[in-house]
Design an enzyme around this catalytic site. Structure first.
Site, PDB file in Angstrom:
ATOM      1  N   GLY A  53       0.827  -1.217   0.000  1.00 59.46           N
ATOM      2  CA  GLY A  53       0.000   0.000   0.000  1.00 59.46           C
ATOM      3  C   GLY A  53       0.853   1.256   0.000  1.00 59.46           C
ATOM      4  O   GLY A  53       0.574   2.221  -0.717  1.00 59.46           O
ATOM      5  N   TYR A  56      -0.997   7.676   7.683  1.00 65.65           N
ATOM      6  CA  TYR A  56      -1.109   8.849   6.815  1.00 65.65           C
ATOM      7  C   TYR A  56      -0.442  10.064   7.464  1.00 65.65           C
ATOM      8  O   TYR A  56       0.235  10.844   6.799  1.00 65.65           O
ATOM      9  CB  TYR A  56      -2.577   9.150   6.493  1.00 65.65           C
ATOM     10  CG  TYR A  56      -3.269   8.070   5.680  1.00 65.65           C
ATOM     11  CD1 TYR A  56      -2.567   7.339   4.721  1.00 65.65           C
ATOM     12  CD2 TYR A  56      -4.619   7.773   5.870  1.00 65.65           C
ATOM     13  CE1 TYR A  56      -3.196   6.344   3.979  1.00 65.65           C
ATOM     14  CE2 TYR A  56      -5.252   6.783   5.113  1.00 65.65           C
ATOM     15  CZ  TYR A  56      -4.531   6.072   4.180  1.00 65.65           C
ATOM     16  OH  TYR A  56      -5.154   5.098   3.441  1.00 65.65           O
TER      17      TYR A  56
END
Lengths: 157, 157
Positions: free
Chosen positions: A98, A132
């Site tokens: 990812g 994030y």
């Protein structure tokens, strides 16, 4: 991890892309919400007016991950990239796929002169939020999403 | 209210559009965040690759409101319309101009075969939330906005 290649998506990737989208929908117990078809995705990505682009992660020739995005526009900042879906198939999670997809998308956003990259995360998904933030992203809960779906649209105007 | 015309935006509307965008930025005490220029907006809307479209509301030839939007893509639902800005200049608020702009945008979304229309609202803006719900829209607070701004982008990849 085995060697993972990240590359721009092509029409023949669409069946594998659809499989990833369906895997996520099933996981979210929302397979009945999935209305797009392979034919439509091909048309919408590669037809006259491209509505989205995507990167795939592949391992030994098999598509195992997806980053799907389009351009948004901010009247304050100009052109931005909106990341709609970031999916890695279950057996390949936790191996940095990812992150590879995300960073390739960041590089592409810069190459395309985007002044920002945007996406959303579910408010209970703390590991994702922390990840994030570790990349330097701001995470903001001040805004609510509004939606007129197909039925609501048909009843207006 | 005086007769209000809603029509598709054209290049010569951009100075008035910029004025509306600036009015909102000043109201939000964020004028320093406003980085776009009139030249850039013209290019981004009417150049080779259109990044957004807009409707204006005009009264006696003067632009007094704006609906600015682009296309988003849902891997479950296909093509959608994302409403980025809905602005009515202060002296004309409370007269239904925003609703007229919104409904014209709804009609356009349907004409363009969008399966949904999407936007965001600040969580404390109860009158707006109630108005949107009265039109049949779903309002959802489960998602957080993530953003890599220009500085964060430059430090990655």
């Amino acid at each position: 991890m085995n060697s993972i290649e990240i590359r721009k998506g092509i029409p023949s990737d669409i069946p594998a892309v659809m499989k990833l989208i369906r895997e996520l929908a099933i996981f979210e117990k929302a397979e009945d919400q999935l209305e797009t078809t392979e034919e439509q995705l091909v048309q919408d990505a590669f037809g006259d007016k491209s509505l989205f682009e995507f990167f795939v992660a592949s391992s030994q020739g098999q598509v195992i991950g997806l980053s799907l995005f389009y351009y948004r526009y901010s009247t304050w900042k100009g052109k931005g990239l909106y990341l709609e879906d970031l999916i890695v198939t279950k057996p390949y999670r936790g191996q940095g796929v990812g992150k590879k997809l995300l960073l390739e998308t960041v590089a592409y956003a810069k190459q395309e002169d985007c002044t920002g990259m945007y996406w959303q995360v579910l408010d209970w998904n703390s590991p994702a939020i922390e990840f994030y933030k570790s990349l330097g992203s701001q995470v903001d809960g001040e805004w609510l999403n509004c939606k007129l779906d197909k039925v609501a649209l048909s009843q207006l105007g």
